[in-house]
Write a protein that holds these residues in place. Structure first.
Motif, mmCIF file in Angstrom:
data_model
loop_
_atom_site.group_PDB
_atom_site.id
_atom_site.type_symbol
_atom_site.label_atom_id
_atom_site.label_comp_id
_atom_site.label_asym_id
_atom_site.label_seq_id
_atom_site.Cartn_x
_atom_site.Cartn_y
_atom_site.Cartn_z
ATOM 1 N N VAL A 114 0.817 -1.215 0.000
ATOM 2 C CA VAL A 114 0.000 0.000 0.000
ATOM 3 C C VAL A 114 0.848 1.261 0.000
ATOM 4 O O VAL A 114 0.570 2.215 -0.730
ATOM 5 C CB VAL A 114 -0.946 -0.005 1.230
ATOM 6 N N GLN A 115 1.921 1.285 0.804
ATOM 7 C CA GLN A 115 2.656 2.533 0.994
ATOM 8 C C GLN A 115 3.303 3.046 -0.292
ATOM 9 O O GLN A 115 3.322 4.263 -0.536
ATOM 10 C CB GLN A 115 3.701 2.386 2.094
ATOM 11 N N GLY A 116 3.811 2.133 -1.101
ATOM 12 C CA GLY A 116 4.433 2.581 -2.349
ATOM 13 C C GLY A 116 3.438 3.232 -3.293
ATOM 14 O O GLY A 116 3.772 4.173 -4.023
ATOM 15 N N LEU A 117 2.186 2.751 -3.270
ATOM 16 C CA LEU A 117 1.158 3.308 -4.148
ATOM 17 C C LEU A 117 0.617 4.631 -3.611
ATOM 18 O O LEU A 117 0.225 5.505 -4.386
ATOM 19 C CB LEU A 117 0.015 2.305 -4.313
ATOM 20 N N LEU A 118 0.594 4.800 -2.291
ATOM 21 C CA LEU A 118 0.078 6.029 -1.685
ATOM 22 C C LEU A 118 0.849 7.266 -2.160
ATOM 23 O O LEU A 118 0.278 8.352 -2.255
ATOM 24 C CB LEU A 118 0.163 5.947 -0.163
ATOM 25 N N TYR A 119 2.125 7.071 -2.439
ATOM 26 C CA TYR A 119 2.963 8.214 -2.801
ATOM 27 C C TYR A 119 3.023 8.472 -4.306
ATOM 28 O O TYR A 119 3.788 9.334 -4.752
ATOM 29 C CB TYR A 119 4.366 8.045 -2.207
ATOM 30 N N ALA A 120 2.193 7.764 -5.066
ATOM 31 C CA ALA A 120 2.178 7.970 -6.519
ATOM 32 C C ALA A 120 2.013 9.436 -6.920
ATOM 33 O O ALA A 120 2.653 9.885 -7.884
ATOM 34 C CB ALA A 120 1.085 7.108 -7.162
ATOM 35 N N PRO A 121 1.195 10.240 -6.220
ATOM 36 C CA PRO A 121 1.061 11.650 -6.625
ATOM 37 C C PRO A 121 2.352 12.454 -6.518
ATOM 38 O O PRO A 121 2.489 13.507 -7.146
ATOM 39 C CB PRO A 121 0.001 12.196 -5.655
ATOM 40 N N PHE A 122 3.321 11.971 -5.727
ATOM 41 C CA PHE A 122 4.569 12.703 -5.524
ATOM 42 C C PHE A 122 5.681 12.261 -6.481
ATOM 43 O O PHE A 122 6.720 12.908 -6.557
ATOM 44 C CB PHE A 122 5.055 12.531 -4.075
ATOM 45 N N TYR A 123 5.487 11.133 -7.151
ATOM 46 C CA TYR A 123 6.542 10.592 -8.006
ATOM 47 C C TYR A 123 6.688 11.412 -9.289
ATOM 48 O O TYR A 123 5.731 12.016 -9.772
ATOM 49 C CB TYR A 123 6.250 9.136 -8.378
ATOM 50 N N LYS A 124 7.892 11.369 -9.837
ATOM 51 C CA LYS A 124 8.184 12.038 -11.114
ATOM 52 C C LYS A 124 8.612 11.006 -12.165
ATOM 53 O O LYS A 124 9.487 11.244 -12.987
ATOM 54 C CB LYS A 124 9.302 13.078 -10.926
ATOM 55 N N ILE A 125 7.960 9.869 -12.133
ATOM 56 C CA ILE A 125 8.323 8.743 -12.996
ATOM 57 C C ILE A 125 7.994 9.065 -14.453
ATOM 58 O O ILE A 125 6.960 9.653 -14.759
ATOM 59 C CB ILE A 125 7.568 7.475 -12.556
ATOM 60 N N GLU A 187 -3.646 12.945 -9.128
ATOM 61 C CA GLU A 187 -3.399 14.390 -9.116
ATOM 62 C C GLU A 187 -2.027 14.647 -8.508
ATOM 63 O O GLU A 187 -1.730 14.208 -7.399
ATOM 64 C CB GLU A 187 -4.474 15.094 -8.288
ATOM 65 N N LYS A 188 -1.162 15.350 -9.240
ATOM 66 C CA LYS A 188 0.220 15.545 -8.804
ATOM 67 C C LYS A 188 0.299 16.481 -7.604
ATOM 68 O O LYS A 188 -0.448 17.447 -7.503
ATOM 69 C CB LYS A 188 1.069 16.112 -9.946
ATOM 70 N N ARG A 189 1.224 16.156 -6.694
ATOM 71 C CA ARG A 189 1.448 16.972 -5.506
ATOM 72 C C ARG A 189 2.939 17.248 -5.366
ATOM 73 O O ARG A 189 3.766 16.464 -5.831
ATOM 74 C CB ARG A 189 0.920 16.269 -4.257
ATOM 75 N N GLU A 190 3.238 18.346 -4.692
ATOM 76 C CA GLU A 190 4.634 18.723 -4.486
ATOM 77 C C GLU A 190 5.130 18.219 -3.141
ATOM 78 O O GLU A 190 4.356 18.043 -2.194
ATOM 79 C CB GLU A 190 4.801 20.245 -4.575
ATOM 80 N N LEU A 191 6.428 18.014 -3.065
ATOM 81 C CA LEU A 191 7.058 17.530 -1.847
ATOM 82 C C LEU A 191 7.254 18.644 -0.832
ATOM 83 O O LEU A 191 7.286 19.821 -1.203
ATOM 84 C CB LEU A 191 8.430 16.935 -2.183
ATOM 85 N N PRO A 192 7.403 18.291 0.451
ATOM 86 C CA PRO A 192 7.777 19.313 1.425
ATOM 87 C C PRO A 192 9.146 19.876 1.063
ATOM 88 O O PRO A 192 9.996 19.172 0.514
ATOM 89 C CB PRO A 192 7.829 18.533 2.750
ATOM 90 N N ASN A 193 9.344 21.145 1.375
ATOM 91 C CA ASN A 193 10.602 21.860 1.087
ATOM 92 C C ASN A 193 10.770 22.229 -0.375
ATOM 93 O O ASN A 193 11.771 22.821 -0.735
ATOM 94 C CB ASN A 193 11.854 21.065 1.528
ATOM 95 N N ARG A 194 9.827 21.835 -1.229
ATOM 96 C CA ARG A 194 9.959 22.192 -2.642
ATOM 97 C C ARG A 194 9.261 23.511 -2.875
ATOM 98 O O ARG A 194 8.111 23.686 -2.511
ATOM 99 C CB ARG A 194 9.352 21.112 -3.544
#
Length: 195
Positions: A114-125, A187-194
């Motif tokens: 689950v955890q790897g998929l949760l972060y899909a909006p943050f990836y830049k693949i 929906e794409k999201r930005e990382l903290p500190n970005r």
């Protein structure tokens, strides 16, 4: 910022994954001792997947993306998370006793998936990252089931190793397709500190 994008949450998840990765490599210890050195990078499947994710999370804390590692983490976390759960339940259905350790492994591997998929909006693949991951993942399947380096499974399902190999191949394909789909539809999201 959503919960999973909060720095404290990313740091907590990183610490959990560090401990899980260490435990995973220890769990593979007996098999690694019997593994030829040239197969060592491809044998400890689950802890290698969580190691990729540790790298991703550490980069996130610095507001950085590592797209190739993100793709490796997402695909392998999903694949080996699901694989381990299916193998434990399959062995249980075949007559093996499902122990407390097995339940812990089911819980932790579901968390991996689950955890790897949760972060899909943050990836830049990008597509080429997934092509490389497909080569890595399918090559790993060849090493596991042609050269016999697959993770140890319970004796009750060893007679079904050809079916396990077939299932694993299609799980690799499904994991690649799911990560591709989620990455391109979320929906794409930005990382903290970005900025």
């Amino acid at each position: 910022m959503t919960l999973i994008g909060q720095r404290w949450f990313i740091l907590s998840l990183l610490l959990i994954n560090i401990f899980g990765t260490i435990y995973g490599f220890i769990w593979y210890g007996p098999q690694l001792q019997e593994t030829p050195w040239y197969f060592l990078p491809l044998v400890p499947n689950s802890p290698t997947a969580s190691l990729f994710f540790c790298i991703v999370l550490a980069a996130f804390l610095f507001g950085r993306n590592m797209p190739l590692v993100e793709a490796l983490a997402a695909v392998t976390l999903l694949k080996y998370g699901v694989w381990a759960v299916v193998m434990i339940l399959w062995a249980g259905a075949a007559g093996s006793v499902i122990t407390l350790l097995d339940f812990m492994l089911i819980f932790s591997h579901l968390g991996m998936a689950v955890q790897g998929l949760l972060y899909a909006p943050f990836y830049k693949i990008k597509p080429w990252h997934l092509i490389i991951v497909a080569v890595w993942t399918l090559h790993n399947d060849v090493i596991d089931y042609v050269y016999g380096m697959h993770p140890w499974v319970k004796s009750t399902i060893m007679p079904n190793i050809e079916e396990i190999a077939y299932f694993t191949f299609w799980l690799s394909i499904a994991s690649l397709l799911i990560v591709y789909y989620l990455h391109h539809t979320s929906e794409k999201r930005e990382l903290p500190n970005r900025k």
